[in-house]
Design a protein around this motif. Structure first.
Motif, short mmCIF file in Angstrom:
data_model
loop_
_atom_site.label_atom_id
_atom_site.label_comp_id
_atom_site.label_asym_id
_atom_site.label_seq_id
_atom_site.Cartn_x
_atom_site.Cartn_y
_atom_site.Cartn_z
N TYR A 1 44.30 41.92 51.48
CA TYR A 1 45.32 40.99 51.96
C TYR A 1 46.36 41.76 52.75
O TYR A 1 46.64 42.93 52.46
CB TYR A 1 45.95 40.20 50.80
CG TYR A 1 45.05 39.08 50.37
CD1 TYR A 1 45.17 37.82 50.94
CD2 TYR A 1 44.05 39.28 49.44
CE1 TYR A 1 44.32 36.78 50.58
CE2 TYR A 1 43.20 38.26 49.07
CZ TYR A 1 43.34 37.01 49.65
OH TYR A 1 42.49 36.00 49.31
N PHE A 2 46.96 41.10 53.73
CA PHE A 2 47.90 41.73 54.64
C PHE A 2 49.11 40.85 54.85
O PHE A 2 49.04 39.63 54.74
CB PHE A 2 47.23 41.96 56.01
CG PHE A 2 46.00 42.81 55.92
CD1 PHE A 2 46.08 44.18 56.01
CD2 PHE A 2 44.76 42.22 55.74
CE1 PHE A 2 44.94 44.96 55.92
CE2 PHE A 2 43.61 42.99 55.64
CZ PHE A 2 43.71 44.36 55.73
N ILE A 3 50.23 41.51 55.19
CA ILE A 3 51.44 40.81 55.61
C ILE A 3 51.66 41.15 57.08
O ILE A 3 51.75 42.32 57.43
CB ILE A 3 52.67 41.25 54.78
CG1 ILE A 3 52.47 40.90 53.30
CG2 ILE A 3 53.93 40.58 55.33
CD1 ILE A 3 53.59 41.40 52.41
N VAL A 4 51.75 40.12 57.90
CA VAL A 4 52.01 40.30 59.33
C VAL A 4 53.45 39.87 59.59
O VAL A 4 53.85 38.76 59.25
CB VAL A 4 51.05 39.44 60.18
CG1 VAL A 4 51.38 39.59 61.66
CG2 VAL A 4 49.61 39.81 59.90
N HIS A 5 54.22 40.75 60.18
CA HIS A 5 55.61 40.46 60.52
C HIS A 5 55.63 39.65 61.82
O HIS A 5 55.78 40.21 62.91
CB HIS A 5 56.40 41.76 60.69
CG HIS A 5 56.41 42.60 59.45
ND1 HIS A 5 57.40 42.52 58.51
CD2 HIS A 5 55.52 43.52 59.00
CE1 HIS A 5 57.15 43.37 57.53
NE2 HIS A 5 56.02 43.99 57.81
N MET A 6 55.48 38.35 61.70
CA MET A 6 55.40 37.50 62.87
C MET A 6 56.67 37.56 63.72
O MET A 6 56.60 37.47 64.94
CB MET A 6 55.11 36.05 62.47
CG MET A 6 53.72 35.86 61.89
SD MET A 6 53.42 34.16 61.38
CE MET A 6 53.56 33.32 62.94
N HIS A 7 57.81 37.71 63.08
CA HIS A 7 59.06 37.75 63.83
C HIS A 7 59.10 38.94 64.79
O HIS A 7 59.70 38.87 65.84
CB HIS A 7 60.27 37.79 62.88
CG HIS A 7 60.32 39.01 62.00
ND1 HIS A 7 61.05 40.13 62.34
CD2 HIS A 7 59.73 39.28 60.82
CE1 HIS A 7 60.92 41.03 61.38
NE2 HIS A 7 60.12 40.55 60.45
N LEU B 1 53.37 36.19 57.95
CA LEU B 1 52.07 35.58 57.67
C LEU B 1 51.36 36.43 56.63
O LEU B 1 51.30 37.65 56.76
CB LEU B 1 51.22 35.52 58.95
CG LEU B 1 49.73 35.24 58.80
CD1 LEU B 1 49.50 33.81 58.31
CD2 LEU B 1 49.01 35.49 60.11
N VAL B 2 50.80 35.78 55.61
CA VAL B 2 50.00 36.47 54.61
C VAL B 2 48.57 35.93 54.73
O VAL B 2 48.34 34.73 54.70
CB VAL B 2 50.53 36.24 53.18
CG1 VAL B 2 49.64 36.93 52.15
CG2 VAL B 2 51.96 36.73 53.06
N PHE B 3 47.62 36.85 54.91
CA PHE B 3 46.22 36.46 55.01
C PHE B 3 45.34 37.58 54.46
O PHE B 3 45.80 38.70 54.26
CB PHE B 3 45.83 36.13 56.45
CG PHE B 3 45.57 37.34 57.30
CD1 PHE B 3 44.27 37.75 57.56
CD2 PHE B 3 46.62 38.08 57.83
CE1 PHE B 3 44.03 38.88 58.34
CE2 PHE B 3 46.39 39.19 58.60
CZ PHE B 3 45.09 39.59 58.86
#
Length: 83
Positions: free
Chosen positions: A64-70, A13-15
């Motif tokens: 902005y952030f990258i969330v490692h949803m996996h 997820l990028v938010f």
């Protein structure tokens, strides 16, 4: 639409949003978060993150952030050779 390939989906997820301070992670307005999207791999998430981060470089409070949803969906699973 389903994706059929040999690679396991590693969702990211990028938010982003504007922070109240440069010292901590507290968003100014949660209703104003920019949900860029969910991506099937780290490389495509990174490309989206870079685009958004570069577009907002003039606003020091915008992050902005990258969330490692996996990793959240399967926390005990180790993925060899992946992010």
């Amino acid at each position: 639409m389903t994706e059929s390939n040999d690679h396991k989906q590693l969702l990211h997820l990028v938010f982003g949003g504007e922070l109240t301070s440069l010292k901590d992670l507290h968003f100014k307005d949660l209703n104003d978060l920019d949900i860029v999207g969910i991506f099937p791999d780290y490389a495509s998430a990174l490309a989206a993150w870079k685009g958004k981060a570069q577009a907002t470089v003039d606003n020091a409070h915008m992050r902005y952030f990258i969330v490692h949803m996996h990793r959240l969906l399967t926390p005990g699973e180790k993925v060899v050779g992946q992010d």
